[in-house]
Design a protein around this motif. Structure first.
Motif, PDB file in Angstrom:
ATOM      1  N   LEU A   1       0.998  -1.240  -0.266  1.00 15.58           N
ATOM      2  CA  LEU A   1       0.221   0.144  -0.109  1.00 15.58           C
ATOM      3  C   LEU A   1       0.554   0.584  -0.229  1.00 15.58           C
ATOM      4  CD1 LEU A   1      -2.918  -1.717   2.294  1.00 15.58           C
ATOM      5  CD2 LEU A   1      -2.476  -1.290   0.297  1.00 15.58           C
ATOM      6  N   SER A   2       0.613   2.315  -1.211  1.00  9.83           N
ATOM      7  CA  SER A   2       1.696   3.403  -1.024  1.00  9.83           C
ATOM      8  C   SER A   2       1.713   4.056  -0.384  1.00  9.83           C
ATOM      9  CB  SER A   2       1.161   4.365  -2.661  1.00  9.83           C
ATOM     10  OG  SER A   2      -0.032   4.257  -2.466  1.00  9.83           O
TER      11      SER A   2
ATOM     12  N   GLN B   1      -3.732   0.132  17.178  1.00  9.67           N
ATOM     13  CA  GLN B   1      -4.213   0.298  18.295  1.00  9.67           C
ATOM     14  C   GLN B   1      -3.536  -0.583  19.036  1.00  9.67           C
ATOM     15  OE1 GLN B   1      -8.525   1.195  18.141  1.00  9.67           O
ATOM     16  NE2 GLN B   1      -8.435  -0.917  17.219  1.00  9.67           N
ATOM     17  N   HIS B   2      -3.306  -1.867  18.755  1.00  3.95           N
ATOM     18  CA  HIS B   2      -3.157  -2.878  19.195  1.00  3.95           C
ATOM     19  C   HIS B   2      -1.365  -2.884  19.404  1.00  3.95           C
ATOM     20  CE1 HIS B   2      -7.411  -4.555  18.717  1.00  3.95           C
ATOM     21  NE2 HIS B   2      -6.891  -4.439  17.535  1.00  3.95           N
TER      22      HIS B   2
ATOM     23  N   ASP C   1       2.809  -2.572   8.047  1.00 10.35           N
ATOM     24  CA  ASP C   1       3.353  -3.672   7.099  1.00 10.35           C
ATOM     25  C   ASP C   1       2.447  -3.126   6.230  1.00 10.35           C
ATOM     26  OD1 ASP C   1       0.917  -6.096   6.428  1.00 10.35           O
ATOM     27  OD2 ASP C   1       0.813  -4.812   8.220  1.00 10.35           O
ATOM     28  N   ALA C   2       3.457  -3.295   5.485  1.00 11.15           N
ATOM     29  CA  ALA C   2       3.323  -2.599   3.497  1.00 11.15           C
ATOM     30  C   ALA C   2       2.410  -2.715   3.650  1.00 11.15           C
ATOM     31  CB  ALA C   2       4.931  -3.248   2.773  1.00 11.15           C
ATOM     32  N   LEU C   3       1.639  -4.106   3.336  1.00 11.03           N
ATOM     33  CA  LEU C   3       0.260  -4.808   2.450  1.00 11.03           C
ATOM     34  C   LEU C   3      -1.183  -4.393   3.759  1.00 11.03           C
ATOM     35  CD1 LEU C   3       1.917  -8.416   2.569  1.00 11.03           C
ATOM     36  CD2 LEU C   3       1.587  -6.467   0.235  1.00 11.03           C
ATOM     37  N   GLY C   4      -0.879  -3.633   4.822  1.00 12.28           N
ATOM     38  CA  GLY C   4      -1.792  -3.007   5.111  1.00 12.28           C
ATOM     39  C   GLY C   4      -2.871  -3.965   6.358  1.00 12.28           C
ATOM     40  N   ASP C   5      -2.021  -5.429   6.494  1.00 11.22           N
ATOM     41  CA  ASP C   5      -2.425  -6.520   7.607  1.00 11.22           C
ATOM     42  C   ASP C   5      -3.391  -5.503   8.216  1.00 11.22           C
ATOM     43  OD1 ASP C   5      -3.014  -7.746   4.800  1.00 11.22           O
ATOM     44  OD2 ASP C   5      -1.063  -8.815   5.573  1.00 11.22           O
ATOM     45  N   VAL C   6      -1.632  -5.125   9.507  1.00 13.39           N
ATOM     46  CA  VAL C   6      -2.295  -4.918  10.829  1.00 13.39           C
ATOM     47  C   VAL C   6      -3.203  -3.771  10.658  1.00 13.39           C
ATOM     48  CG1 VAL C   6      -1.022  -3.990  12.702  1.00 13.39           C
ATOM     49  CG2 VAL C   6      -0.238  -5.295  11.244  1.00 13.39           C
ATOM     50  N   ALA C   7      -3.761  -3.304   9.942  1.00 16.11           N
ATOM     51  CA  ALA C   7      -4.880  -1.733   9.644  1.00 16.11           C
ATOM     52  C   ALA C   7      -5.672  -2.723   9.445  1.00 16.11           C
ATOM     53  CB  ALA C   7      -4.394  -1.052   8.873  1.00 16.11           C
ATOM     54  N   GLN C   8      -5.908  -3.910   9.586  1.00 14.88           N
ATOM     55  CA  GLN C   8      -8.150  -3.858   9.380  1.00 14.88           C
ATOM     56  C   GLN C   8      -8.494  -3.907  10.359  1.00 14.88           C
ATOM     57  OE1 GLN C   8      -8.419  -7.899   6.275  1.00 14.88           O
ATOM     58  NE2 GLN C   8      -6.634  -7.860   6.139  1.00 14.88           N
TER      59      GLN C   8
ATOM     60  N   MET D   1       1.534   3.511   3.306  1.00 13.01           N
ATOM     61  CA  MET D   1       1.653   2.931   4.698  1.00 13.01           C
ATOM     62  C   MET D   1       3.251   3.229   4.508  1.00 13.01           C
ATOM     63  SD  MET D   1      -0.607   1.304   5.957  1.00 13.01           S
ATOM     64  CE  MET D   1      -0.186   1.166   7.285  1.00 13.01           C
ATOM     65  N   THR D   2       3.786   3.677   3.228  1.00 12.22           N
ATOM     66  CA  THR D   2       5.386   4.640   3.543  1.00 12.22           C
ATOM     67  C   THR D   2       5.334   5.026   4.256  1.00 12.22           C
ATOM     68  OG1 THR D   2       5.225   3.220   1.254  1.00 12.22           O
ATOM     69  CG2 THR D   2       6.999   4.457   1.808  1.00 12.22           C
ATOM     70  N   ASP D   3       4.222   5.794   4.742  1.00 16.65           N
ATOM     71  CA  ASP D   3       4.743   7.138   4.769  1.00 16.65           C
ATOM     72  C   ASP D   3       4.564   6.715   6.438  1.00 16.65           C
ATOM     73  OD1 ASP D   3       5.423   9.303   3.415  1.00 16.65           O
ATOM     74  OD2 ASP D   3       3.333  10.268   2.858  1.00 16.65           O
ATOM     75  N   VAL D   4       3.673   5.926   7.494  1.00 22.51           N
ATOM     76  CA  VAL D   4       2.735   4.926   8.381  1.00 22.51           C
ATOM     77  C   VAL D   4       4.383   4.304   8.803  1.00 22.51           C
ATOM     78  CG1 VAL D   4       2.037   4.280   9.468  1.00 22.51           C
ATOM     79  CG2 VAL D   4       0.702   5.224   7.962  1.00 22.51           C
ATOM     80  N   MET D   5       4.967   4.080   8.051  1.00 22.81           N
ATOM     81  CA  MET D   5       5.963   3.092   8.438  1.00 22.81           C
ATOM     82  C   MET D   5       7.956   3.655   8.694  1.00 22.81           C
ATOM     83  SD  MET D   5       5.161  -0.134   5.884  1.00 22.81           S
ATOM     84  CE  MET D   5       6.909  -0.845   5.805  1.00 22.81           C
ATOM     85  N   ALA D   6       7.668   5.075   8.107  1.00 24.41           N
ATOM     86  CA  ALA D   6       9.055   5.756   8.032  1.00 24.41           C
ATOM     87  C   ALA D   6       8.732   6.120   9.496  1.00 24.41           C
ATOM     88  CB  ALA D   6       8.951   6.140   6.795  1.00 24.41           C
ATOM     89  N   ASP D   7       7.640   6.339  10.193  1.00 24.67           N
ATOM     90  CA  ASP D   7       6.944   7.937  11.144  1.00 24.67           C
ATOM     91  C   ASP D   7       7.480   6.411  12.011  1.00 24.67           C
ATOM     92  OD1 ASP D   7       7.172   9.829   9.793  1.00 24.67           O
ATOM     93  OD2 ASP D   7       4.867  10.160  10.080  1.00 24.67           O
TER      94      ASP D   7
END
Length: 163
Positions: A136-137, A150-151, A156-163, A139-145
């Motif tokens: 996911l494009s 919330q858990h 992760d870059a695939l967005g699985d944690v964000a579900q 997620m790049t900034d979120v991962m870099a920061d």
């Protein structure tokens, strides 16, 4: 004649597999509801396959005969792709089944001439990246920061944690 025999044999194998899958429960959710393995719908019954020798007849089965033969080929290809996705990993197999569900791609057919059918570009990009199993494009900034979910899990870059 040999090709038809192969198609009929492929249909019999698919039908047997689908019948077996209907007997098997894959998992139970927290409410106790049982779930079976997903198989695509639309495999025609075996008795509706018209023998090639009768294709010049006036049989009612002649209508849509090619569609029934094609369905066997498509179902076989789906099973092969499902197995290949499983070899690539559980995540890819789940994604493949998810995008195979009836209506899963309906949003791609929406014509954006009306306001309620329009998707902002970032939403469409996100939906397509998830659909295709891509990184996911956004997620790049979120991962870099170093932002955590919330858990307390890193995104992760695939967005699985964000579900």
């Amino acid at each position: 004649a040999r090709r038809q025999a192969r198609l009929v044999a492929a249909h019999a194998a698919l039908d047997a597999k689908y019948r077996e899958d209907k007997k098997t429960y894959y998992f139970y959710d927290k409410t106790g509801r049982a779930y079976r393995i997903y198989n695509p719908r639309g495999l025609p019954p075996a008795h509706t396959y018209l023998p090639l020798t009768e294709w010049s007849s006036r049989s009612n089965l002649l209508q849509h005969a090619q569609r029934r033969y094609s369905a066997t080929i498509h179902h076989s290809a789906w099973r092969d792709m499902h197995a290949a996705a499983g070899r690539a990993g559980r995540r890819e197999q789940v994604r493949f089944v998810s995008v195979s569900q009836f209506g899963a791609g309906a949003f791609l057919n929406a014509i954006p001439t009306r306001a309620h059918f329009r998707l902002p570009s970032y939403v469409l990009r996100f939906a397509l990246q998830r659909r295709f199993g891509l990184h996911l494009s956004m997620m790049t900034d979120v991962m870099a920061d170093g932002i955590y979910s919330q858990h307390g899990l890193p995104f992760d870059a695939l967005g699985d944690v964000a579900q």
